[in-house]
Design a protein around this motif. Structure first.
Motif, PDB file in Angstrom:
ATOM      1  N   SER A   1       0.814  -1.220   0.000  1.00 44.20           N
ATOM      2  CA  SER A   1       0.000   0.000   0.000  1.00 44.20           C
ATOM      3  C   SER A   1       0.846   1.268   0.000  1.00 44.20           C
ATOM      4  O   SER A   1       0.385   2.330  -0.421  1.00 44.20           O
ATOM      5  CB  SER A   1      -0.934   0.002   1.215  1.00 44.20           C
ATOM      6  N   ASP A   2       2.097   1.158   0.481  1.00 44.93           N
ATOM      7  CA  ASP A   2       2.963   2.343   0.573  1.00 44.93           C
ATOM      8  C   ASP A   2       4.222   2.225  -0.281  1.00 44.93           C
ATOM      9  O   ASP A   2       5.160   2.997  -0.117  1.00 44.93           O
ATOM     10  CB  ASP A   2       3.359   2.599   2.029  1.00 44.93           C
ATOM     11  N   PHE A   3       4.242   1.253  -1.179  1.00 43.28           N
ATOM     12  CA  PHE A   3       5.437   1.067  -2.008  1.00 43.28           C
ATOM     13  C   PHE A   3       5.020   0.522  -3.370  1.00 43.28           C
ATOM     14  O   PHE A   3       4.320  -0.497  -3.451  1.00 43.28           O
ATOM     15  CB  PHE A   3       6.414   0.113  -1.326  1.00 43.28           C
ATOM     16  N   LYS A   4       5.444   1.206  -4.424  1.00 39.96           N
ATOM     17  CA  LYS A   4       5.126   0.797  -5.787  1.00 39.96           C
ATOM     18  C   LYS A   4       6.392   0.321  -6.498  1.00 39.96           C
ATOM     19  O   LYS A   4       7.501   0.673  -6.104  1.00 39.96           O
ATOM     20  CB  LYS A   4       4.498   1.963  -6.575  1.00 39.96           C
ATOM     21  N   ARG A   5       6.190  -0.443  -7.556  1.00 40.36           N
ATOM     22  CA  ARG A   5       7.346  -0.916  -8.327  1.00 40.36           C
ATOM     23  C   ARG A   5       8.187   0.245  -8.836  1.00 40.36           C
ATOM     24  O   ARG A   5       9.403   0.158  -8.955  1.00 40.36           O
ATOM     25  CB  ARG A   5       6.880  -1.775  -9.504  1.00 40.36           C
ATOM     26  N   SER A   6       7.501   1.336  -9.134  1.00 42.88           N
ATOM     27  CA  SER A   6       8.205   2.513  -9.660  1.00 42.88           C
ATOM     28  C   SER A   6       9.107   3.169  -8.628  1.00 42.88           C
ATOM     29  O   SER A   6       9.949   4.018  -8.978  1.00 42.88           O
ATOM     30  CB  SER A   6       7.184   3.546 -10.168  1.00 42.88           C
ATOM     31  N   ASN A   7       8.964   2.795  -7.342  1.00 41.98           N
ATOM     32  CA  ASN A   7       9.863   3.335  -6.316  1.00 41.98           C
ATOM     33  C   ASN A   7      11.267   2.777  -6.465  1.00 41.98           C
ATOM     34  O   ASN A   7      12.226   3.346  -5.945  1.00 41.98           O
ATOM     35  CB  ASN A   7       9.336   3.031  -4.915  1.00 41.98           C
ATOM     36  N   CYS A   8      11.395   1.633  -7.142  1.00 38.51           N
ATOM     37  CA  CYS A   8      12.733   1.111  -7.441  1.00 38.51           C
ATOM     38  C   CYS A   8      13.312   1.901  -8.600  1.00 38.51           C
ATOM     39  O   CYS A   8      12.596   2.533  -9.378  1.00 38.51           O
ATOM     40  CB  CYS A   8      12.654  -0.376  -7.785  1.00 38.51           C
TER      41      CYS A   8
END
Length: 617
Positions: free
Chosen positions: A16-23
């Motif tokens: 809920s607080d982390f998306k793949r795009s955060n990598c």
């Protein structure tokens, strides 16, 4: 930074607080494991989050491979350009712990996932129970599988020092790291009402000044009753009268039985930084440490706090007891570079010998682990509060062998980039045989008791990554050596085959004493009988320096112990890269107990030092 290698198979798990795009090209993988999840390999939306809310993982990752960040500091302290040991390395995170809870199954799964994802190095700043059997310890099992796949595992030695038999992560296929101080101190001066200035150590952002005068209260003098005097002396919460410490600076005598941070929380938990006011019980805290060697263990935020040594503490107590209205002030911390002596072995760093076997020397090396500045998770409500008008810090100080471990991880990554064909066993040996045993005064490294540090304190010594790039000789420990280690330790062939997934056969003669004979970069013998025969061990050196080189041995042995090397000279020529030698130990004139020394091979360009630890019985 270049594109992510095509061999990378890792994923960035979403929550809920982390998306793949955060990598990105720096953080290329992020997995998480909750305590009941057996496997998250193909589960991309499991309960939990890959985000680090505690800050431990962020701090260690930043230390190992953080990029260059100019003007980093903790509210002005230790200001400078921060960077990790290998700033151009990529990071993949595997969150196997939640708070202080670490699941063995999750740790093992995380290591297995990291292996399959394609990592090169695994850094584990976790220390489990030292009594765990090698093949019952998830870190040891996972690290063994990693070693079989050519992946190095570096682990923290634990924070249970400074007594013997406390070192963790002692398997020979793990690079075990103890902690030491750095040449930077954080000083917070205590000014007494009689004009005396007492030099203390702490990390505080106090707004007190020289002109302020605050009443002092010694915990023992304000005990709630006579039956708790010793507890009040230590300022154990509940043992002193809170009304008598209100508005005063509390003075306590440090004890291993009491957590200093807990004491501070009990008197400073209600600070309101935004209103620039103190609503805490006390106005400040002075800890008198029985040990003269003290280091800041945590940040007190804006709360006035300082730790002083025993002699300085006696002056404070004497002043309090001889004055009706004793007063003092605590000045904010200032950074002191070039501090001496450094390094010093941290008091909390776990010590050898290993609990499971004394025929293997652990820890392997030490590295900086006290008041290390690195990236942290910003926290609006930190212990002690933050300065009014400031945002939560993004860099902060932490101490522990957890902080020492990623220093070595960064060094290993750099060495692998310089020597891509070297095995990790070669890199481990290079770090050990070139490690330093001298501080910045040119004297032998000491421990927190001001005694000379021995190999049970520091292993081979403090890492010197630049020297390790050109070690001259290395001692390679193979997977076959590790199989033999398990045989010698007493495991059955059936159990070894099950864990290793190989058909390895144990040597006919398998006893624990033979562990001393595996080709490790240090030597340890658990029982050297004074009335027994000469004990001999064998090592094989690999030349990674000039193809034509002659190395001469030099023995440094304690009085009463006879140590001989045969041959005394190793002559390497073109086509000859490996040579073996024997070391014999005879202890008839030695006293009982542990003795330490070293064997150094030199060709006038390189100094290859192998330490030894012998227990004479």
């Amino acid at each position: 930074m270049n594109e992510i290698p095509s061999r990378w198979k890792g994923v960035c798990m979403e929550s809920s607080d982390f998306k793949r795009s955060n990598c990105n090209r720096k953080l290329i993988g992020a997995r998480f494991y909750n305590l009941t999840l057996a496997s998250s390999k193909n589960n991309t939306e499991a309960p939990g989050s890959p985000r680090d809310y505690g800050g431990h993982g962020t701090h260690t990752a930043s230390t190992a491979a953080g990029p260059h960040v100019p003007n980093a500091s903790y509210f002005g302290l230790a200001r400078g350009t921060a960077r990790g040991g290998s700033p151009y390395s990529r990071i993949a995170s595997y969150k196997a712990c939640e708070g202080r809870a670490c699941s063995g199954a999750a740790i093992l799964q995380a290591i297995e996932d990291a292996i399959e994802d394609g990592v090169d190095i695994i850094s584990i700043s976790i220390s489990l129970n030292s009594h765990l059997d090698y093949l019952a310890d998830p870190i040891a099992i996972g690290a063994f599988h990693a070693e079989q796949m050519g992946i190095m595992v570096i682990c923290s030695a634990g924070n249970d020092g400074s007594t013997p038999f406390t070192v963790k992560n002692t398997a020979p296929w793990i690079l075990t790291v103890g902690a030491s101080t750095i040449d930077r101190d954080f000083q917070s001066t205590v000014l007494l009402g009689n004009g005396k200035s007492i030099q203390g150590t702490a990390i505080n952002l106090s707004k007190l000044s020289r002109s302020m005068s605050i009443p002092l209260a010694y915990g023992k003098n304000i005990a709630v009753n006579s039956t708790v005097l010793s507890e009040a002396r230590r300022c154990q919460p509940g043992s002193y009268d809170p009304e008598k410490v209100a508005g005063k600076i509390l003075v306590c005598i440090q004890s291993e039985l009491i957590d200093t941070k807990e004491v501070m929380q009990s008197v400073a938990s209600n600070i309101n930084a935004e209103e620039k006011s103190f609503t805490s019980i006390a106005k400040g805290l002075i800890i008198v440490n029985d040990d003269e060697t003290i280091w800041p263990s945590f940040s007190a935020g804006i709360f006035p706090y300082s730790e002083v040594g025993k002699l300085a503490g006696l002056q404070i107590i004497k002043y309090i007891n001889s004055n009706k209205n004793p007063t003092a002030t605590i000045l904010p911390t200032v950074t002191v570079p070039g501090y001496k002596p450094a390094p010093v072995v941290a008091y909390f760093s776990s010590r050898g010998p290993g609990m499971l076997t004394q025929n293997l020397l652990k820890p392997d090396v030490t590295a900086p682990g006290v008041a290390i500045l690195a990236a942290i998770v910003p926290k609006p409500t930190e212990l002690g509060g933050i300065p009014a008008g400031e945002k939560p810090a993004t860099y902060g100080f932490q101490s522990g062998t957890s902080m020492a471990c990623p220093h070595v991880t960064g060094a290993v990554a750099v060495m692998k980039s310089v020597h891509p064909k070297w095995s990790y066993s070669m890199i481990k040996s290079a770090l050990m045989t070139t490690a330093s045993v001298y501080d910045n005064r040119g004297k032998r490294i000491t421990n927190s008791s001001r005694s000379y540090a021995n190999p049970h304190d520091i292993g081979a010594g403090e890492i010197n990554p630049l020297r390790a790039l050109n070690p001259g000789l290395v001692f390679t420990t193979s997977t076959k050596d590790y199989f033999r280690f398990l045989c010698f330790f007493g495991y059955s062939e059936k159990k070894i085959r099950k864990v290793s997934k190989t058909k390895f056969n144990c040597p006919r003669k398998s006893t624990e004493k033979l562990i001393s004979n595996i080709n490790y970069p240090s030597i340890s013998i658990s029982k050297l009988d004074r009335r027994g025969a000469v004990r001999t061990v064998r090592r094989t050196a690999t030349n990674v320096g000039s193809p034509n080189a002659t190395y001469i041995s030099l023995v440094n042995a304690p009085s009463g112990l006879s140590v001989k090397v045969f041959p005394e000279k190793l002559v390497f020529v073109e086509g000859v890269k490996r040579m073996s030698f024997k070391v014999s130990f005879y202890s008839k004139q030695a006293s009982t107990g542990y003795h330490f020394g070293s064997i150094t091979w030199s060709d006038n360009q390189h100094s290859v030092r192998m330490v030894f630890a012998l227990n004479v019985v």
